[in-house]
Design a protein around this motif. Structure first.
Motif, PDB file in Angstrom:
ATOM      1  N   ARG A 244     -66.110 137.993  50.054  1.00 38.87           N
ATOM      2  CA  ARG A 244     -65.850 136.568  49.975  1.00 38.87           C
ATOM      3  C   ARG A 244     -66.962 135.864  49.226  1.00 38.87           C
ATOM      4  NH1 ARG A 244     -65.120 134.405  55.737  1.00 38.87           N
ATOM      5  NH2 ARG A 244     -65.190 132.353  54.737  1.00 38.87           N
ATOM      6  N   ASP A 245     -66.616 134.732  48.660  1.00 35.70           N
ATOM      7  CA  ASP A 245     -67.581 133.876  47.976  1.00 35.70           C
ATOM      8  C   ASP A 245     -67.407 132.488  48.571  1.00 35.70           C
ATOM      9  OD1 ASP A 245     -68.922 132.134  46.248  1.00 35.70           O
ATOM     10  OD2 ASP A 245     -68.593 133.436  44.536  1.00 35.70           O
ATOM     11  N   ASN A 246     -68.300 132.117  49.472  1.00 32.83           N
ATOM     12  CA  ASN A 246     -68.142 130.836  50.170  1.00 32.83           C
ATOM     13  C   ASN A 246     -68.326 129.643  49.227  1.00 32.83           C
ATOM     14  OD1 ASN A 246     -67.488 132.046  52.568  1.00 32.83           O
ATOM     15  ND2 ASN A 246     -69.543 131.884  53.440  1.00 32.83           N
ATOM     16  N   ALA A 247     -69.125 129.808  48.217  1.00 36.91           N
ATOM     17  CA  ALA A 247     -69.315 128.713  47.264  1.00 36.91           C
ATOM     18  C   ALA A 247     -68.041 128.454  46.464  1.00 36.91           C
ATOM     19  CB  ALA A 247     -70.467 129.039  46.323  1.00 36.91           C
ATOM     20  N   GLU A 248     -67.333 129.546  46.120  1.00 42.94           N
ATOM     21  CA  GLU A 248     -66.098 129.427  45.356  1.00 42.94           C
ATOM     22  C   GLU A 248     -64.866 129.293  46.244  1.00 42.94           C
ATOM     23  OE1 GLU A 248     -65.762 129.145  42.076  1.00 42.94           O
ATOM     24  OE2 GLU A 248     -67.964 129.139  41.904  1.00 42.94           O
ATOM     25  N   LYS A 249     -65.055 129.458  47.561  1.00 45.55           N
ATOM     26  CA  LYS A 249     -63.956 129.385  48.529  1.00 45.55           C
ATOM     27  C   LYS A 249     -62.876 130.423  48.231  1.00 45.55           C
ATOM     28  CE  LYS A 249     -64.550 124.496  49.698  1.00 45.55           C
ATOM     29  NZ  LYS A 249     -63.868 123.184  49.886  1.00 45.55           N
ATOM     30  N   THR A 250     -63.318 131.634  47.986  1.00 47.35           N
ATOM     31  CA  THR A 250     -62.363 132.707  47.702  1.00 47.35           C
ATOM     32  C   THR A 250     -62.668 133.951  48.532  1.00 47.35           C
ATOM     33  OG1 THR A 250     -63.709 133.520  45.872  1.00 47.35           O
ATOM     34  CG2 THR A 250     -61.953 131.952  45.331  1.00 47.35           C
ATOM     35  N   THR A 251     -61.626 134.692  48.797  1.00 44.61           N
ATOM     36  CA  THR A 251     -61.726 136.007  49.416  1.00 44.61           C
ATOM     37  C   THR A 251     -61.030 136.994  48.500  1.00 44.61           C
ATOM     38  OG1 THR A 251     -61.694 135.100  51.651  1.00 44.61           O
ATOM     39  CG2 THR A 251     -61.131 137.414  51.407  1.00 44.61           C
ATOM     40  N   SER A 252     -61.628 138.144  48.309  1.00 46.24           N
ATOM     41  CA  SER A 252     -61.065 139.131  47.405  1.00 46.24           C
ATOM     42  C   SER A 252     -60.802 140.444  48.125  1.00 46.24           C
ATOM     43  CB  SER A 252     -62.024 139.379  46.241  1.00 46.24           C
ATOM     44  OG  SER A 252     -62.230 138.181  45.504  1.00 46.24           O
ATOM     45  N   LEU A 253     -59.857 141.182  47.598  1.00 35.51           N
ATOM     46  CA  LEU A 253     -59.575 142.529  48.101  1.00 35.51           C
ATOM     47  C   LEU A 253     -59.475 143.441  46.885  1.00 35.51           C
ATOM     48  CD1 LEU A 253     -58.968 144.180  50.696  1.00 35.51           C
ATOM     49  CD2 LEU A 253     -56.544 143.939  50.107  1.00 35.51           C
ATOM     50  N   LEU A 254     -60.482 144.281  46.713  1.00 38.92           N
ATOM     51  CA  LEU A 254     -60.481 145.243  45.620  1.00 38.92           C
ATOM     52  C   LEU A 254     -59.855 146.521  46.137  1.00 38.92           C
ATOM     53  CD1 LEU A 254     -61.256 146.215  42.816  1.00 38.92           C
ATOM     54  CD2 LEU A 254     -63.518 146.798  43.736  1.00 38.92           C
ATOM     55  N   MET A 255     -58.799 146.947  45.485  1.00 40.13           N
ATOM     56  CA  MET A 255     -58.034 148.112  45.935  1.00 40.13           C
ATOM     57  C   MET A 255     -58.143 149.221  44.898  1.00 40.13           C
ATOM     58  SD  MET A 255     -54.679 146.132  47.430  1.00 40.13           S
ATOM     59  CE  MET A 255     -54.167 145.571  45.802  1.00 40.13           C
ATOM     60  N   ASN A 256     -58.767 150.318  45.283  1.00 35.60           N
ATOM     61  CA  ASN A 256     -58.932 151.475  44.409  1.00 35.60           C
ATOM     62  C   ASN A 256     -58.114 152.647  44.914  1.00 35.60           C
ATOM     63  OD1 ASN A 256     -60.840 150.192  42.675  1.00 35.60           O
ATOM     64  ND2 ASN A 256     -62.469 150.619  44.143  1.00 35.60           N
ATOM     65  N   ARG A 257     -57.894 153.601  44.024  1.00 35.14           N
ATOM     66  CA  ARG A 257     -57.163 154.837  44.372  1.00 35.14           C
ATOM     67  C   ARG A 257     -55.875 154.497  45.118  1.00 35.14           C
ATOM     68  NH1 ARG A 257     -62.170 156.094  46.339  1.00 35.14           N
ATOM     69  NH2 ARG A 257     -61.396 156.776  48.371  1.00 35.14           N
ATOM     70  N   LEU A 258     -55.115 153.608  44.546  1.00 31.39           N
ATOM     71  CA  LEU A 258     -53.898 153.140  45.191  1.00 31.39           C
ATOM     72  C   LEU A 258     -52.870 154.250  45.315  1.00 31.39           C
ATOM     73  CD1 LEU A 258     -53.720 149.629  43.556  1.00 31.39           C
ATOM     74  CD2 LEU A 258     -53.622 150.057  46.022  1.00 31.39           C
ATOM     75  N   LYS A 259     -52.107 154.174  46.394  1.00 33.32           N
ATOM     76  CA  LYS A 259     -51.077 155.150  46.711  1.00 33.32           C
ATOM     77  C   LYS A 259     -49.727 154.444  46.801  1.00 33.32           C
ATOM     78  CE  LYS A 259     -54.366 157.615  49.689  1.00 33.32           C
ATOM     79  NZ  LYS A 259     -54.614 158.118  51.075  1.00 33.32           N
TER      80      LYS A 259
END
Length: 125
Positions: A71-86
């Motif tokens: 998360r980036d509280n200054a930008e008010k965002t939450t991210s989900l990085l998804m690798n090796r997707l199935k």
């Protein structure tokens, strides 16, 4: 509180995607955040959560070691990085937020009042 999820798409197995959830109308740092997903014909399930300050994270066993929540509280965002997707990661992904409990985060969907609209992730085999 308004949450806007984005970043979904179609990707081949083994590939990566990054989801983002933008919040508005809130003091973002006061909210713990989570990602859930729902595949066709299945119940919504917990994917990952992050504490208010971003220092504590939790993952479902099915994604541990492949997905990273931040998360980036200054930008008010939450991210989900998804690798090796199935292919079994295929689902609509939702971000969620709440602040009513003093706990760092929650795995229970019933503990989240605010939800984004969902973004489709499709992983082809």
């Amino acid at each position: 509180v308004q949450l806007q999820a984005s970043g979904g798409g179609l990707v081949q197995a083994g590939g990566s995607l990054a989801l983002s959830c933008a919040a508005s109308g809130v003091t973002f740092s006061m909210y713990y955040m989570a990602w859930y997903r729902q595949a066709p014909g299945k119940e919504r399930e917990f994917v990952a959560a992050v504490s208010r300050n971003g220092l504590i994270t939790d993952y479902a066993d099915a994604v541990k070691g492949r997905f990273t929540i931040s998360r980036d509280n200054a930008e008010k965002t939450t991210s989900l990085l998804m690798n090796r997707l199935k292919p079994e990661d295929t689902a609509v992904y939702y971000c969620a937020a709440d602040r009513k409990y003093s706990a760092s985060y929650s795995r229970s969907s019933s503990d989240y009042t605010y939800w984004g609209q969902g973004t489709q992730v499709t992983v082809s085999s």
